[in-house]
Write an enzyme that holds these catalytic residues in place. Structure first.
Site, PDB file in Angstrom:
ATOM      1  N   CYS A   2       2.127   4.319  -8.072  1.00  0.00           N
ATOM      2  CA  CYS A   2       2.154   3.990  -9.488  1.00  0.00           C
ATOM      3  C   CYS A   2       3.342   4.677 -10.150  1.00  0.00           C
ATOM      4  CB  CYS A   2       0.888   4.474 -10.154  1.00  0.00           C
ATOM      5  SG  CYS A   2      -0.596   4.123  -9.220  1.00  0.00           S
ATOM      6  N   ARG A  27       7.528   0.850  -7.412  1.00  0.00           N
ATOM      7  CA  ARG A  27       6.582   1.828  -6.865  1.00  0.00           C
ATOM      8  C   ARG A  27       5.153   1.315  -6.892  1.00  0.00           C
ATOM      9  NH1 ARG A  27       9.005   7.150  -7.099  1.00  0.00           N
ATOM     10  NH2 ARG A  27       6.955   8.007  -6.725  1.00  0.00           N
ATOM     11  N   TRP A  72      -0.755   0.631  -9.014  1.00  0.00           N
ATOM     12  CA  TRP A  72      -0.954   0.066  -7.685  1.00  0.00           C
ATOM     13  C   TRP A  72      -2.369   0.491  -7.316  1.00  0.00           C
ATOM     14  CZ3 TRP A  72      -1.299   1.970  -2.467  1.00  0.00           C
ATOM     15  CH2 TRP A  72      -0.903   1.069  -1.473  1.00  0.00           C
ATOM     16  N   ASN A  98      -1.132   9.137 -11.599  1.00  0.00           N
ATOM     17  CA  ASN A  98      -0.798   8.712 -10.226  1.00  0.00           C
ATOM     18  C   ASN A  98      -1.573   9.623  -9.295  1.00  0.00           C
ATOM     19  OD1 ASN A  98       1.097   7.054 -11.238  1.00  0.00           O
ATOM     20  ND2 ASN A  98       2.858   8.259 -10.532  1.00  0.00           N
ATOM     21  N   GLY A  99      -2.000   9.105  -8.154  1.00  0.00           N
ATOM     22  CA  GLY A  99      -2.701   9.951  -7.197  1.00  0.00           C
ATOM     23  C   GLY A  99      -4.166   9.566  -7.106  1.00  0.00           C
ATOM     24  N   GLU A 481      11.787  -1.364  14.379  1.00  0.00           N
ATOM     25  CA  GLU A 481      12.237  -1.483  12.999  1.00  0.00           C
ATOM     26  C   GLU A 481      12.438  -2.958  12.627  1.00  0.00           C
ATOM     27  OE1 GLU A 481      12.247   0.136  10.402  1.00  0.00           O
ATOM     28  OE2 GLU A 481      13.780  -0.730   9.107  1.00  0.00           O
ATOM     29  N   LYS A 485      10.507  -4.786   9.595  1.00  0.00           N
ATOM     30  CA  LYS A 485      11.191  -5.453   8.480  1.00  0.00           C
ATOM     31  C   LYS A 485      10.630  -6.856   8.307  1.00  0.00           C
ATOM     32  CE  LYS A 485      12.845  -3.085   6.513  1.00  0.00           C
ATOM     33  NZ  LYS A 485      12.752  -1.743   6.985  1.00  0.00           N
ATOM     34  N   GLU A 488       6.903  -6.875   7.010  1.00  0.00           N
ATOM     35  CA  GLU A 488       6.632  -6.365   5.667  1.00  0.00           C
ATOM     36  C   GLU A 488       7.172  -7.264   4.555  1.00  0.00           C
ATOM     37  OE1 GLU A 488       8.072  -2.333   4.973  1.00  0.00           O
ATOM     38  OE2 GLU A 488       9.996  -2.784   5.887  1.00  0.00           O
ATOM     39  N   HIS A 504       2.951  -5.841  31.270  1.00  0.00           N
ATOM     40  CA  HIS A 504       1.680  -5.122  31.369  1.00  0.00           C
ATOM     41  C   HIS A 504       0.702  -5.559  30.285  1.00  0.00           C
ATOM     42  CE1 HIS A 504       3.270  -2.639  34.525  1.00  0.00           C
ATOM     43  NE2 HIS A 504       4.312  -2.299  33.773  1.00  0.00           N
ATOM     44  N   LYS A 601       6.934   1.456  -2.612  1.00  0.00           N
ATOM     45  CA  LYS A 601       8.139   2.114  -2.099  1.00  0.00           C
ATOM     46  C   LYS A 601       7.855   3.552  -1.668  1.00  0.00           C
ATOM     47  CE  LYS A 601      12.561   2.434  -1.377  1.00  0.00           C
ATOM     48  NZ  LYS A 601      12.957   1.858  -0.071  1.00  0.00           N
TER      49      LYS A 601
HETATM   50  C1  G6P Z   1       6.630   3.258   2.486  1.00  0.00           C
HETATM   51  C2  G6P Z   1       7.747   2.251   2.328  1.00  0.00           C
HETATM   52  C3  G6P Z   1       8.614   2.222   3.576  1.00  0.00           C
HETATM   53  C4  G6P Z   1       9.105   3.621   3.919  1.00  0.00           C
HETATM   54  C5  G6P Z   1       7.952   4.629   4.007  1.00  0.00           C
HETATM   55  C6  G6P Z   1       8.436   6.063   4.094  1.00  0.00           C
HETATM   56  O1  G6P Z   1       5.720   2.811   3.438  1.00  0.00           O
HETATM   57  O2  G6P Z   1       7.228   0.970   2.075  1.00  0.00           O
HETATM   58  O3  G6P Z   1       9.719   1.375   3.378  1.00  0.00           O
HETATM   59  O4  G6P Z   1       9.800   3.586   5.120  1.00  0.00           O
HETATM   60  O5  G6P Z   1       7.134   4.537   2.856  1.00  0.00           O
HETATM   61  O6  G6P Z   1       9.085   6.395   2.888  1.00  0.00           O
HETATM   62  P1  G6P Z   1      10.066   7.606   2.707  1.00  0.00           P
HETATM   63  O7  G6P Z   1      10.427   7.602   1.254  1.00  0.00           O
HETATM   64  O8  G6P Z   1       9.294   8.848   3.091  1.00  0.00           O
HETATM   65  O9  G6P Z   1      11.225   7.402   3.606  1.00  0.00           O
END
Ligand code: G6P
Length: 606
Positions: A2, A27, A72, A98-99, A481, A485, A488, A504, A601
Site C-alpha cells: 500500500c 505499490r 492492496w 500499511n502492514g 527469470e 517475467k 507475472e 526426469h 512492487k
Molecule cells: C516483489 C516484486 C518483484 C521483486 C521482489 C523483490 O515480488 O513484484 O518484482 O523482484 O518483490 O523486491 P526487491 O525490492 O526486494 O528487489
C-alpha cells in the site's frame, strides 16, 4: 504494498495527496482514499484506482492537512468500506496504514465488547478506535498514538490526523517504510520517496519503532519510549522526471530500454584498468578481511533471488568461493546456521522487502557479516547492512523488475572480480572481465534493436497456455527469470527447469501445446544443450532458442541470436531478450503491463 501520503502546510492537501498517490500506485492499487481536515474530517474513498477516486473528490475539497492511501488488500476484500482512511466512530481520528496488525482480532473483540461498531473488515480500523480513546485521555495526539501502538503486535507504517488538532500529522513506523519530506513551510510524509520528489528532495527516513509529529513549520521524531531522536535529512538524487514514462508506452519498456545507461551507472567509477579490479568502497572491508571469507550466501526475493543465483555462479567461477543463493523468505524461517567465515549478501531493489529485511536482521542478531546490493539509497535494508553496493539504476516503477535485475547481476560481476582479484583470479582474467563488462552496454543496445522481431515471436508463442523454460548451469537462473517475467506480466503459465532435469519428469509435459524457450549459450555445454533441443523436438515440442548462433541442424523453430561476451557474463545479456519476450506477450494479451494483478512492487508485509 500500500502507499501512504501525508501533507501539512499552506496549500490544499487534496491535489498533493492525489498526485503523490498516483506515484505510489505501483505499490498497491485495489482501492484508494483521502481525508482532509477543515472544520471536521472530510473523507472520500473508493474501490479502484486513484483516477477513480479523483473523479469523486469534489473541486471544493479544501484543507491544508490531509492523508491519503492506496490499498492492496490483505484484511478484507477490496471495497469502498475497506478502503483507507479509517475513522473512529466519533469521526475525530483518521488513520491510514500499511502492514498487518497481527493481534487485530483480539483488539477488535475487546472494542466490540466495549460497544464500538466497526465499519470495515480491516485490521486498520482498530487503530482508529483505539487512538480516539487514547486521545480523550492524553494531551497530545502523539502521546495517544504512542500509547496505542504499545498494545499493537505486527507491522505498520501509519499516518494519523485528529479533527481537533488541524495543524499536525503523526506518523509511525514498524516494518513498513515512512519517509518525511521537508518543504518550505510545509511538511510531507510518504511510504516511498516517489511521492515526495515533486515537492522536495530533503528527506528523513524513520527507523522501526520511531514516530514523528509533522507541522507546517517542521517536525520532531521520537522513539516508542517517548525519548526524542535526532535525524539528519538526506538529499535524494532522483527527481520527478525519473518517474515519468518518458514517451514510452509503459514503464516496463522504458526500464528495459534504459539498461545500457543503468548498467553503465552501476559500473561507473568502479572499474580499474591498471590492476583489473573493481573498487567497491561501500563494502567497508579491507583486503585481509576480503580474503578471509570461505563461503558466500546470497538472499533475496523474487527476481532479486534469481539475480542472486547468477551472482553465486559468478562468484564461484571468478573467485572460486563456494556460493549459493536462497529465497530470503525461506532462509529466515529455517533457523540458519550463521557462520563467521561467510559473507552474506542481501539483494533488494526497493531495500524494503520485509522478508529480506527480516533475514538481514536475523543474520545481524547472530553476528553475521552482511552486505547489501540495493537500489534505493537510504532504504531500510541499506541502513541495516554493514556495507554494500548501490545499483544507481534510478527508480524502477514497473512491478516486474528489469533494470534492477541487470544492474544487480553487474554488481555481482564487480563483487566477484573484487573477491577474485584478492585471491587467485589472474590479472589476465581480471582484464578479460573488465573488458567484457565495458562491452555490455553496447551489446544490450544491439539486443534492443531486435524488439520488433521479438514482438512477432511473442505474438506467436503467447497463444499457448503454458511454456517451459530451460537452461543449464549459467543458463538456469536466466531460464528462471525468463519464466518469472512471462508469468507475472502476461499470466501465461511458465515453468523453468535445468535442461538436464527435463528427462526426469517435465518431459512428460512436452508436446505441440507446450513450447520451450531454451537458453543455449555458446559455452562448454553447447552440445549438451543441443541434445536437449533434439529431445524436445522428438516429442513434437516447439523450441524458441536464445543463444549466440543458429544451430547447424534444424533444432529450433525460432532463434534469437544475441552478441557474445565472456562466458561468465553471458547470462546478463541472455536475460534481455526474455524481458522483451514477456513484455510483448503481455502487450499482445492486453495485460496491465506495469501493474500485474495481485502483485505489488515492494512487498513490505510477510
Ligand atoms: C516483489 C516484486 C518483484 C521483486 C521482489 C523483490 O515480488 O513484484 O518484482 O523482484 O518483490 O523486491 P526487491 O525490492 O526486494 O528487489
Amino acid at each position: 504494498m500500500c502507499g501512504i501520503v501525508a501533507y501539512v502546510g499552506p496549500k490544499d492537501a487534496a491535489p498533493i495527496l492525489l498526485e503523490g498517490m498516483q506515484r505510489l500506485e505501483y505499490r498497491g492499487y485495489d482501492s484508494a482514499g483521502i481525508v482532509v481536515s477543515n472544520k471536521g474530517l472530510k473523507v472520500r474513498k473508493c474501490k479502484g484506482r486513484v483516477a477513480d477516486l479523483a473523479k469523486v473528490v469534489p473541486a471544493r475539497f479544501k484543507g491544508g492537512l490531509g492523508i491519503g492511501h492506496t490499498r492492496w488488500a490483505t484484511h478484507g476484500v477490496p471495497s469502498d468500506e475497506n478502503a483507507h482512511p479509517h475513522l473512529s466512530a466519533d469521526q475525530r481520528i483518521a488513520v491510514v496504514h500499511n502492514g498487518i496488525i497481527e493481534n487485530a482480532g483480539e483488539l477488535r473483540a475487546k472494542l466490540i465488547a466495549d460497544g464500538v461498531e466497526f465499519a470495515s473488515e480491516t485490521d486498520t480500523e482498530v487503530l482508529a478506535h483505539m487512538i480516539a480513546h487514547a486521545a480523550d485521555e492524553n494531551d497530545t495526539l502523539e502521546e495517544a498514538v504512542r500509547k496505542t501502538l504499545k498494545s499493537v503486535v505486527g507491522t505498520y507504517g501509519i499516518a494519523v490526523i485528529d479533527a481537533e488538532r488541524p495543524g499536525e500529522v503523526v506518523v509511525a513506523r514498524n516494518g513498513s517504510p515512512i519517509v518525511l519530506g521537508i518543504g518550505e513551510k510545509e511538511m510531507f510524509a510518504a511510504s516511498d520517496v516517489a511521492a515526495l520528489v515533486r515537492y522536495t528532495r530533503q528527506v528523513v527516513h524513520l527507523e522501526d519503532g520511531e514516530l514523528a509529529v509533522l507541522k507546517a513549520d517542521g517536525f520532531h521524531t521520537f522513539a516508542s519510549d517517548a525519548r526524542e531522536t535526532a535525524k539528519e535529512p538526506l538529499t535524494v538524487d532522483w527527481d520527478a522526471g525519473h518517474y515519468d514514462t518518458g514517451g514510452y508506452e509503459h514503464y516496463l519498456l522504458k526500464e528495459i530500454s534504459e539498461q545500457p545507461e543503468t548498467i553503465t551507472r552501476t559500473m561507473s567509477g568502479r572499474l580499474d584498468e591498471r590492476f583489473h579490479v573493481a573498487h567497491l568502497g561501500g563494502l567497508n572491508m579491507d583486503a585481509r578481511e576480503t580474503r578471509g571469507f570461505r563461503r558466500v550466501k546470497i538472499i533475496g526475493c523474487g527476481s532479486a533471488y534469481y539475480s542472486g543465483q547468477i551472482g553465486a555462479q559468478l562468484i564461484e567461477e571468478l573467485a572460486r568461493i563456494p556460493s549459493d543463493a536462497e529465497p530470503a523468505s525461506e532462509f529466515r524461517y529455517r533457523n540458519p546456521v550463521v557462520d563467521p567465515d561467510t559473507l552474506y549478501v542481501a539483494i533488494s531493489q526497493s531495500g524494503e522487502t520485509y522478508d529480506t529485511l527480516a533475514a538481514v536482521q536475523e543474520l545481524k542478531r547472530k553476528g553475521g557479516r552482511v552486505i547489501g546490493i540495493v537500489n534505493a539509497v537510504g532504504s531500510a535494508i541499506a541502513r541495516e547492512v554493514d556495507g554494500g553496493i548501490y545499483l544507481h539504476a534510478g527508480p524502477e516503477v514497473s512491478v516486474a523488475s528489469t533494470k534492477a535485475f541487470s544492474s544487480t547481476a553487474v554488481a555481482f560481476a564487480l563483487l566477484a572480480l573484487h573477491l577474485g582479484r584478492v585471491r587467485d583470479l589472474s590479472p589476465a582474467d581480471g582484464r578479460r572481465i573488465v573488458e567484457g563488462l565495458r562491452r555490455l552496454p553496447g551489446q544490450i543496445e544491439e539486443i534492443l534493436t531486435q524488439s520488433d522481431k521479438i514482438a512477432e515471436l511473442a505474438q506467436k508463442y503467447a497463444t499457448h497456455a503454458s511454456m517451459m523454460f530451460v537452461g543449464r548451469v549459467r543458463g538456469y537462473p536466466v531460464a528462471r527469470e525468463g519464466a518469472q517475467k512471462l508469468k507475472e506480466i502476461s499470466y501465461v503459465h511458465a515453468e523453468a527447469y535445468p535442461a538436464s532435469e527435463l528427462k526426469h519428469g517435465p518431459l512428460a509435459l512436452i508436446g505441440p501445446d507446450m513450447p520451450t524457450v531454451a537458453i543455449v549459450p555458446d559455452d562448454e555445454l553447447l552440445d549438451k544443450n543441443l541434445t536437449t533441443l533434439g529431445e524436445i523436438r522428438a516429442r513434437g515440442g516447439r523450441v524458441l532458442m536464445v543463444g549466440h548462433r543458429e544451430p547447424e541442424a534444424k533444432l529450433a523453430d525460432d532463434v534469437i541470436v544475441i552478441p557474445k561476451n565472456e562466458i561468465e557474463l553471458d547470462p546478463i545479456l541472455l536475460t534481455i531478450p526474455l524481458q522483451l519476450l514477456a513484455y510483448h506477450a503481455a502487450v499482445a494479451l492486453d495485460r496491465d503491463v506495469d501493474k500485474p494483478r495481485n502483485l505489488a512492487k515492494s512487498v513490505t508485509v510477510e
